[in-house]
Design a protein around this motif. Structure first.
Motif, PDB file in Angstrom:
ATOM      1  N   TYR A  28       2.763  -6.793  10.496  1.00 35.81           N
ATOM      2  CA  TYR A  28       1.575  -6.864  11.347  1.00 35.81           C
ATOM      3  C   TYR A  28       0.310  -6.477  10.582  1.00 35.81           C
ATOM      4  CZ  TYR A  28       3.845  -7.603  15.912  1.00 35.81           C
ATOM      5  OH  TYR A  28       4.518  -8.133  16.984  1.00 35.81           O
ATOM      6  N   ASP A  29       0.381  -5.436   9.777  1.00 43.06           N
ATOM      7  CA  ASP A  29      -0.832  -4.904   9.146  1.00 43.06           C
ATOM      8  C   ASP A  29      -1.201  -5.622   7.854  1.00 43.06           C
ATOM      9  OD1 ASP A  29      -2.933  -2.864   9.273  1.00 43.06           O
ATOM     10  OD2 ASP A  29      -2.026  -2.082   7.441  1.00 43.06           O
TER      11      ASP A  29
ATOM     12  N   THR B  11       0.857  -1.191   0.000  1.00 44.95           N
ATOM     13  CA  THR B  11       0.000   0.000   0.000  1.00 44.95           C
ATOM     14  C   THR B  11       0.889   1.236   0.000  1.00 44.95           C
ATOM     15  OG1 THR B  11      -0.051   0.229   2.409  1.00 44.95           O
ATOM     16  CG2 THR B  11      -1.734  -1.196   1.407  1.00 44.95           C
ATOM     17  N   PRO B  12       0.321   2.397  -0.278  1.00 40.16           N
ATOM     18  CA  PRO B  12       1.068   3.639  -0.044  1.00 40.16           C
ATOM     19  C   PRO B  12       1.349   3.805   1.446  1.00 40.16           C
ATOM     20  CG  PRO B  12      -0.811   4.019  -1.499  1.00 40.16           C
ATOM     21  CD  PRO B  12      -0.977   2.641  -0.920  1.00 40.16           C
ATOM     22  N   GLY B  13       2.245   4.720   1.768  1.00 39.08           N
ATOM     23  CA  GLY B  13       2.560   4.982   3.166  1.00 39.08           C
ATOM     24  C   GLY B  13       1.451   5.756   3.854  1.00 39.08           C
ATOM     25  N   TYR B  14       1.633   5.986   5.146  1.00 35.70           N
ATOM     26  CA  TYR B  14       0.642   6.678   5.964  1.00 35.70           C
ATOM     27  C   TYR B  14       1.292   7.878   6.648  1.00 35.70           C
ATOM     28  CZ  TYR B  14      -1.987   2.332   5.383  1.00 35.70           C
ATOM     29  OH  TYR B  14      -2.641   1.245   4.854  1.00 35.70           O
TER      30      TYR B  14
ATOM     31  N   SER C  40       5.340  -7.699   1.827  1.00 38.02           N
ATOM     32  CA  SER C  40       4.410  -6.730   2.409  1.00 38.02           C
ATOM     33  C   SER C  40       5.115  -5.385   2.468  1.00 38.02           C
ATOM     34  CB  SER C  40       3.964  -7.167   3.809  1.00 38.02           C
ATOM     35  OG  SER C  40       5.067  -7.251   4.698  1.00 38.02           O
ATOM     36  N   GLY C  41       4.368  -4.321   2.245  1.00 36.84           N
ATOM     37  CA  GLY C  41       5.018  -3.024   2.270  1.00 36.84           C
ATOM     38  C   GLY C  41       4.052  -1.867   2.325  1.00 36.84           C
ATOM     39  N   MET C  42       4.502  -0.796   2.934  1.00 40.89           N
ATOM     40  CA  MET C  42       3.776   0.482   2.974  1.00 40.89           C
ATOM     41  C   MET C  42       4.647   1.511   2.270  1.00 40.89           C
ATOM     42  SD  MET C  42       2.711   0.276   6.977  1.00 40.89           S
ATOM     43  CE  MET C  42       1.439  -0.826   7.581  1.00 40.89           C
ATOM     44  N   CYS C  43       5.008   1.200   1.031  1.00 39.42           N
ATOM     45  CA  CYS C  43       6.022   1.989   0.341  1.00 39.42           C
ATOM     46  C   CYS C  43       5.749   2.147  -1.147  1.00 39.42           C
ATOM     47  CB  CYS C  43       7.390   1.332   0.534  1.00 39.42           C
ATOM     48  SG  CYS C  43       7.427  -0.402  -0.004  1.00 39.42           S
ATOM     49  N   SER C  44       4.525   1.832  -1.559  1.00 39.34           N
ATOM     50  CA  SER C  44       4.192   1.848  -2.980  1.00 39.34           C
ATOM     51  C   SER C  44       3.330   3.057  -3.317  1.00 39.34           C
ATOM     52  CB  SER C  44       3.428   0.566  -3.341  1.00 39.34           C
ATOM     53  OG  SER C  44       2.920   0.633  -4.650  1.00 39.34           O
TER      54      SER C  44
ATOM     55  N   ASP D 214       8.693  -1.611  10.189  1.00 34.00           N
ATOM     56  CA  ASP D 214       9.040  -2.084   8.846  1.00 34.00           C
ATOM     57  C   ASP D 214       8.050  -1.521   7.830  1.00 34.00           C
ATOM     58  OD1 ASP D 214       7.033  -4.864   8.392  1.00 34.00           O
ATOM     59  OD2 ASP D 214       7.312  -4.033  10.391  1.00 34.00           O
ATOM     60  N   ASP D 215       8.563  -0.756   6.873  1.00 36.10           N
ATOM     61  CA  ASP D 215       7.699  -0.309   5.775  1.00 36.10           C
ATOM     62  C   ASP D 215       7.847  -1.217   4.563  1.00 36.10           C
ATOM     63  OD1 ASP D 215      10.205   0.468   4.916  1.00 36.10           O
ATOM     64  OD2 ASP D 215       9.628   2.533   4.423  1.00 36.10           O
ATOM     65  N   PHE D 216       8.710  -2.243   4.694  1.00 36.84           N
ATOM     66  CA  PHE D 216       8.854  -3.257   3.653  1.00 36.84           C
ATOM     67  C   PHE D 216       9.395  -4.525   4.297  1.00 36.84           C
ATOM     68  CE2 PHE D 216      11.424  -5.789   0.795  1.00 36.84           C
ATOM     69  CZ  PHE D 216      10.596  -5.937  -0.310  1.00 36.84           C
ATOM     70  N   ALA D 217       8.868  -5.669   3.872  1.00 39.95           N
ATOM     71  CA  ALA D 217       9.396  -6.960   4.322  1.00 39.95           C
ATOM     72  C   ALA D 217       9.187  -7.996   3.226  1.00 39.95           C
ATOM     73  CB  ALA D 217       8.718  -7.421   5.610  1.00 39.95           C
ATOM     74  N   SER D 218      10.147  -8.883   3.111  1.00 40.39           N
ATOM     75  CA  SER D 218      10.048  -9.999   2.170  1.00 40.39           C
ATOM     76  C   SER D 218      10.449 -11.265   2.903  1.00 40.39           C
ATOM     77  CB  SER D 218      10.966  -9.766   0.969  1.00 40.39           C
ATOM     78  OG  SER D 218      10.904 -10.861   0.060  1.00 40.39           O
TER      79      SER D 218
END
Length: 322
Positions: free
Chosen positions: A177-178, A157-160, A229-233, A210-214
């Motif tokens: 987690y999210d 997802t995009p960041g927050y 998973s990521g909050m960086c797109s 973590d804003d990115f994990a693989s």
């Protein structure tokens, strides 16, 4: 008219407003009885918008009301355990947002408390109630693509903004987690067992989440899976692909999607489209727990499944250094 379960919503969290309460409104066996929160203004607003019968200006006040049969808990991750234990002690059945808590040990304590109190307790993975997942699992189990050898899943997802609980360490924010919990829970559903080996890497923000994990997962018989998973797109993206010994299943479909959905079964040059009609996933999970309360059904998301998912997430988080 058939009896409805009197539900209370324990907080005015955004996920409740956007997703779960609208789903509850559609659930045939759900009575929107009460809304509770610390802000009188927000509680009154939710009561008016959604038509709750009662408003409570403290969450303890709601739990003390004997009319409330079941509660939905959409609080930040760090508050799940506290309020599950309190709700169980008051004899309320519980639907609690995913992930249930920060560790497997916490999840086990929550489950034990609910079992001791004799109340039903289910983790709120709405998408697992979707006919889409049932259909994909049936297609996989039919053997049409052979034996499952590899699975990939992505949820980005995009960041927050910095004040969002999803990106704050003190509320157990972060992409695993999210978002990653969707990927791990789906992997467990389709493989039907826990991985024997977990490897993962992550990138951390200045807020120490973590804003990115693989992650990489290795199963018996040399079967494997990976997740991102990521909050960086710049855009949201979620999908999953299954690779069998004779073909693939491709589901470029968002988690919790509803409506007329399509996934693809490919074998050589042949591509079959599978169409599935899906109701609101949040409605489906509320109806299912309602049927457990009223008709003795068993929760679709079981305690053992929640413990398995918590164990896998613990390993991923340890690997990335959370």
């Amino acid at each position: 008219m058939s009896r409805k379960v009197k539900w209370g919503v324990l907080s005015t969290a955004d996920i409740a407003k956007r997703c779960t309460i609208p789903g509850m409104q559609k659930a045939e066996n759900c009575c929107l009885y009460g809304i509770a929160g610390r802000s009188k203004e927000k509680v009154d607003q939710y009561k008016e918008i959604f038509g709750f019968e009662k408003a409570y200006y403290s969450m303890d006040e709601m739990l003390d009301d004997p009319e409330i049969e079941a509660v939905y808990i959409p609080l930040p991750n760090t508050l799940h355990k506290e309020w599950v234990l309190k709700a169980a002690a008051k004899g309320k059945h519980i639907l609690c947002e995913k992930p249930l808590s920060g560790t497997e040990a916490d999840v086990k304590e929550m489950i034990d408390a609910c079992d001791k109190a004799g109340v039903l307790f289910m983790e709120a993975f709405a998408y697992l109630h979707s006919p889409l997942i049932t259909s994909v699992k049936a297609t996989l189990d039919s053997g049409i693509i052979g034996d499952l050898s590899f699975m990939e899943s992505v949820f980005i997802t995009p960041g927050y903004t910095p004040d969002n609980i999803r990106v704050r360490r003190e509320t157990l924010g972060g992409s695993v987690y999210d978002l990653g919990c969707y990927c791990t829970s789906l992997m467990l559903t389709l493989f039907g067992e826990e991985p024997k080996e977990v490897k993962a890497i992550g990138h951390f923000t200045d807020q120490h989440i973590d804003d990115f994990a693989s992650a990489y997962f290795h199963f018996d018989e040399n079967r494997r899976a990976c997740m991102v998973s990521g909050m960086c797109s710049a855009q949201r993206g979620d999908r999953f692909f299954l690779y069998g010994t004779e073909g693939t299943i491709e589901a470029p479909i968002p988690f919790n999607a509803d409506g007329e959905l399509t996934y693809y079964v490919k074998k050589g040059e042949d591509c079959q489209e599978v169409h599935v009609s899906v109701r609101d996933n949040y409605c489906l999970e509320v109806e299912q727990l309602g049927n457990c309360i009223l008709n003795g059904e068993q929760p679709h998301v079981t305690h053992e499944f929640s413990l398995q998912n918590a164990r896998v997430m613990d390993k991923v988080l340890k690997e990335i250094g959370y």
